[in-house]
Design a protein around this motif. Structure first.
Motif, PDB file in Angstrom:
ATOM      1  N   VAL A   1       1.079  -1.090  -0.147  1.00 24.48           N
ATOM      2  CA  VAL A   1       0.083  -0.117  -0.161  1.00 24.48           C
ATOM      3  C   VAL A   1       0.616   1.674  -0.439  1.00 24.48           C
ATOM      4  O   VAL A   1       1.543   1.447   0.855  1.00 24.48           O
ATOM      5  CB  VAL A   1      -1.250   0.153   1.152  1.00 24.48           C
ATOM      6  N   ALA A   2       0.979   1.710  -0.989  1.00 19.95           N
ATOM      7  CA  ALA A   2       1.237   3.709  -0.859  1.00 19.95           C
ATOM      8  C   ALA A   2       0.194   4.377  -0.679  1.00 19.95           C
ATOM      9  O   ALA A   2      -0.235   4.583  -0.338  1.00 19.95           O
ATOM     10  CB  ALA A   2       1.413   3.508  -2.399  1.00 19.95           C
ATOM     11  N   VAL A   3       1.716   4.626   1.044  1.00 19.47           N
ATOM     12  CA  VAL A   3       1.480   5.796   1.882  1.00 19.47           C
ATOM     13  C   VAL A   3       1.699   7.093   1.409  1.00 19.47           C
ATOM     14  O   VAL A   3       2.754   7.327   1.013  1.00 19.47           O
ATOM     15  CB  VAL A   3       1.437   5.576   3.348  1.00 19.47           C
ATOM     16  N   VAL A   4       0.942   8.216   1.153  1.00 20.67           N
ATOM     17  CA  VAL A   4       1.579   9.433   1.119  1.00 20.67           C
ATOM     18  C   VAL A   4       1.224  10.624   2.585  1.00 20.67           C
ATOM     19  O   VAL A   4       0.022  10.911   2.728  1.00 20.67           O
ATOM     20  CB  VAL A   4       0.619  10.096  -0.421  1.00 20.67           C
ATOM     21  N   VAL A   5       2.299  10.641   3.199  1.00 26.80           N
ATOM     22  CA  VAL A   5       1.953  11.956   4.371  1.00 26.80           C
ATOM     23  C   VAL A   5       2.108  13.412   3.704  1.00 26.80           C
ATOM     24  O   VAL A   5       2.902  13.629   3.864  1.00 26.80           O
ATOM     25  CB  VAL A   5       2.174  11.556   5.776  1.00 26.80           C
ATOM     26  N   ASP A   6       0.900  13.774   3.823  1.00 26.35           N
ATOM     27  CA  ASP A   6       1.470  15.534   4.052  1.00 26.35           C
ATOM     28  C   ASP A   6       1.321  16.649   5.078  1.00 26.35           C
ATOM     29  O   ASP A   6      -0.257  17.002   5.759  1.00 26.35           O
ATOM     30  CB  ASP A   6       0.770  16.177   2.791  1.00 26.35           C
ATOM     31  N   PHE A   7       1.881  17.216   5.132  1.00 28.44           N
ATOM     32  CA  PHE A   7       1.726  17.492   6.525  1.00 28.44           C
ATOM     33  C   PHE A   7       1.382  18.777   6.727  1.00 28.44           C
ATOM     34  O   PHE A   7       0.989  19.602   7.667  1.00 28.44           O
ATOM     35  CB  PHE A   7       3.795  17.921   8.004  1.00 28.44           C
TER      36      PHE A   7
ATOM     37  N   GLY B   1      -5.152   1.877   8.309  1.00 28.49           N
ATOM     38  CA  GLY B   1      -4.691   2.781   9.636  1.00 28.49           C
ATOM     39  C   GLY B   1      -3.505   2.317   9.917  1.00 28.49           C
ATOM     40  O   GLY B   1      -2.461   2.076  10.747  1.00 28.49           O
ATOM     41  N   GLU B   2      -3.314   0.353   9.583  1.00 26.13           N
ATOM     42  CA  GLU B   2      -2.413  -0.629  10.549  1.00 26.13           C
ATOM     43  C   GLU B   2      -1.328  -0.105   9.169  1.00 26.13           C
ATOM     44  O   GLU B   2       0.443  -0.190   9.454  1.00 26.13           O
ATOM     45  CB  GLU B   2      -2.653  -2.014   9.701  1.00 26.13           C
ATOM     46  N   ALA B   3      -1.888   0.155   7.932  1.00 26.03           N
ATOM     47  CA  ALA B   3      -0.656   0.692   6.781  1.00 26.03           C
ATOM     48  C   ALA B   3      -0.244   1.881   7.064  1.00 26.03           C
ATOM     49  O   ALA B   3       1.096   2.233   6.679  1.00 26.03           O
ATOM     50  CB  ALA B   3      -1.075   0.311   5.248  1.00 26.03           C
ATOM     51  N   LEU B   4      -0.934   3.008   7.674  1.00 26.49           N
ATOM     52  CA  LEU B   4       0.140   4.171   8.220  1.00 26.49           C
ATOM     53  C   LEU B   4       1.067   3.553   9.157  1.00 26.49           C
ATOM     54  O   LEU B   4       1.955   4.523   9.383  1.00 26.49           O
ATOM     55  CB  LEU B   4      -1.537   4.956   8.045  1.00 26.49           C
ATOM     56  N   ALA B   5       0.991   3.102   9.753  1.00 29.03           N
ATOM     57  CA  ALA B   5       1.559   2.610  11.262  1.00 29.03           C
ATOM     58  C   ALA B   5       2.659   2.456  10.958  1.00 29.03           C
ATOM     59  O   ALA B   5       3.501   2.060  11.911  1.00 29.03           O
ATOM     60  CB  ALA B   5       0.638   2.320  12.575  1.00 29.03           C
ATOM     61  N   ALA B   6       2.563   1.040   9.491  1.00 32.83           N
ATOM     62  CA  ALA B   6       3.778   0.760   9.276  1.00 32.83           C
ATOM     63  C   ALA B   6       4.942   1.628   8.126  1.00 32.83           C
ATOM     64  O   ALA B   6       6.403   1.645   8.130  1.00 32.83           O
ATOM     65  CB  ALA B   6       3.780  -0.901   7.781  1.00 32.83           C
ATOM     66  N   ALA B   7       3.565   3.060   8.037  1.00 29.70           N
ATOM     67  CA  ALA B   7       5.152   3.826   6.961  1.00 29.70           C
ATOM     68  C   ALA B   7       5.215   5.098   8.085  1.00 29.70           C
ATOM     69  O   ALA B   7       6.520   5.247   7.475  1.00 29.70           O
ATOM     70  CB  ALA B   7       4.200   3.895   5.986  1.00 29.70           C
TER      71      ALA B   7
ATOM     72  N   ALA C   1       3.415  10.408  12.720  1.00 24.05           N
ATOM     73  CA  ALA C   1       4.760  10.778  12.832  1.00 24.05           C
ATOM     74  C   ALA C   1       5.685  11.378  13.860  1.00 24.05           C
ATOM     75  O   ALA C   1       6.867  12.591  13.900  1.00 24.05           O
ATOM     76  CB  ALA C   1       5.780  10.939  11.576  1.00 24.05           C
ATOM     77  N   GLY C   2       4.372  12.153  15.359  1.00 25.89           N
ATOM     78  CA  GLY C   2       4.994  12.714  16.025  1.00 25.89           C
ATOM     79  C   GLY C   2       4.520  14.244  16.048  1.00 25.89           C
ATOM     80  O   GLY C   2       4.669  15.558  16.443  1.00 25.89           O
ATOM     81  N   TYR C   3       3.714  14.591  14.423  1.00 21.07           N
ATOM     82  CA  TYR C   3       3.308  15.828  14.194  1.00 21.07           C
ATOM     83  C   TYR C   3       1.565  15.778  14.722  1.00 21.07           C
ATOM     84  O   TYR C   3       0.363  14.889  13.549  1.00 21.07           O
ATOM     85  CB  TYR C   3       3.724  16.472  12.820  1.00 21.07           C
ATOM     86  N   PRO C   4       1.247  17.173  14.583  1.00 20.35           N
ATOM     87  CA  PRO C   4       1.785  16.981  15.304  1.00 20.35           C
ATOM     88  C   PRO C   4       1.687  16.871  17.572  1.00 20.35           C
ATOM     89  O   PRO C   4       0.938  15.909  17.747  1.00 20.35           O
ATOM     90  CB  PRO C   4       0.680  18.781  15.800  1.00 20.35           C
ATOM     91  N   ARG C   5       2.768  18.185  17.970  1.00 22.51           N
ATOM     92  CA  ARG C   5       2.590  17.411  19.400  1.00 22.51           C
ATOM     93  C   ARG C   5       1.684  17.017  19.926  1.00 22.51           C
ATOM     94  O   ARG C   5       1.256  16.026  20.616  1.00 22.51           O
ATOM     95  CB  ARG C   5       3.539  18.159  20.085  1.00 22.51           C
ATOM     96  N   SER C   6       0.508  17.965  20.138  1.00 18.51           N
ATOM     97  CA  SER C   6      -1.009  17.734  21.098  1.00 18.51           C
ATOM     98  C   SER C   6      -1.463  18.528  19.926  1.00 18.51           C
ATOM     99  O   SER C   6      -1.905  19.402  19.148  1.00 18.51           O
ATOM    100  CB  SER C   6      -0.461  18.500  22.281  1.00 18.51           C
ATOM    101  N   GLY C   7      -3.170  18.293  20.758  1.00 20.20           N
ATOM    102  CA  GLY C   7      -4.263  19.017  20.212  1.00 20.20           C
ATOM    103  C   GLY C   7      -4.862  18.029  19.164  1.00 20.20           C
ATOM    104  O   GLY C   7      -4.070  16.998  18.473  1.00 20.20           O
ATOM    105  N   CYS C   8      -6.156  17.518  19.090  1.00 27.57           N
ATOM    106  CA  CYS C   8      -6.387  16.863  18.091  1.00 27.57           C
ATOM    107  C   CYS C   8      -7.498  17.440  17.130  1.00 27.57           C
ATOM    108  O   CYS C   8      -9.242  17.746  18.662  1.00 27.57           O
ATOM    109  CB  CYS C   8      -7.076  15.556  18.914  1.00 27.57           C
ATOM    110  N   GLY C   9      -7.891  17.864  16.445  1.00 26.50           N
ATOM    111  CA  GLY C   9      -9.448  17.912  16.450  1.00 26.50           C
ATOM    112  C   GLY C   9      -9.802  19.552  16.608  1.00 26.50           C
ATOM    113  O   GLY C   9     -11.292  19.736  16.779  1.00 26.50           O
TER     114      GLY C   9
END
Length: 230
Positions: free
Chosen positions: A101-107, A136-142, A158-166
């Motif tokens: 599974v190709a995973v793309v993460v745009d911060f 979610g498991e594919a994301l965790a692997a990447a 990947a630790g970003y952001p450090r805090s906060g949620c929605g």
């Protein structure tokens, strides 16, 4: 009659001033700061209809995650990288009993970053997971570590952001320009009242003072009119 017309005209003017002052109240929230989840489609990216914990992409799929401030799924920002499986997984060989599974993460951009944080560079990875693995498991692997809240909402990648949620972001909240270190969110190192609010979405002190001045002027005008008639 002339005095009556003058009093009515003054009353109309004062009412207009009051309405204008009330109209200067801060706007409602502009949206929420969160990670959105995307899947590849024939035309690029499509907003996922399931969460990453329940979606189960097939072998050769592309999934994307984008961090941004959005009102809802209709205006959510898409990942800026293309949904191209070959570009991400061409050097990863297939394995029996698994899937790629190709995973793309745009911060996201500095303008959408929480106060005091700078978004990392975009990243892509080819996740090799079991055939029944979720997105979610594919994301965790990447892109470990992942952070979730008590409702299983994805809060950090990947630790970003450090805090906060929605968290909700106000329409009047100052935004960071590209390359700036000014906090984007109130309460980090700036107070929400600095942008005209009182920190909880209520009217500002300037607005309250303006309304009070209009009320005082109106009371004075009524008193003078009565004095003249007397």
């Amino acid at each position: 009659m002339t005095r009556g017309r003058g009093a009515r005209a003054l009353g109309t003017l004062l009412l207009a001033g009051l309405l204008a002052a009330l109209g200067a109240a801060p706007a409602q929230a502009a949206g929420y700061r969160y990670w959105s989840f995307w899947e590849s489609s024939g035309d690029g990216w499509a907003y996922a209809t399931q969460g990453p914990s329940t979606a189960r992409p097939g072998d050769g799929s592309v999934i994307g995650f984008r961090f941004a401030v959005s009102e809802d799924s209709k205006d959510a920002a898409k990942p800026r990288a293309e949904a191209d499986f070959d570009a991400v997984c061409e050097d990863t060989p297939e394995k029996d009993g698994g899937k790629r599974v190709a995973v793309v993460v745009d911060f996201g951009t500095p303008a959408d970053a929480p106060g005091g944080e700078t978004p990392p560079a975009q990243r892509t990875a080819c996740a090799q997971v079991t055939k029944d693995a979720s997105a979610g498991e594919a994301l965790a692997a990447a892109a470990k570590p992942l952070r979730y809240d008590s409702s299983a909402l994805l809060c950090g990648i990947a630790g970003y952001p450090r805090s906060g949620c929605g968290e909700q972001v106000g329409a009047g909240e100052p935004k960071k320009e590209k390359g700036s270190s000014t906090p984007a969110s109130p309460g980090a190192t700036e107070n929400a009242g600095d942008s005209g609010g009182d920190g909880d979405g209520g009217p500002s002190a300037g607005l309250i003072g303006g309304v009070a001045a209009v009320v005082v002027l109106g009371a004075a005008a009524v008193w003078q009119a009565r004095r003249r008639r007397g």
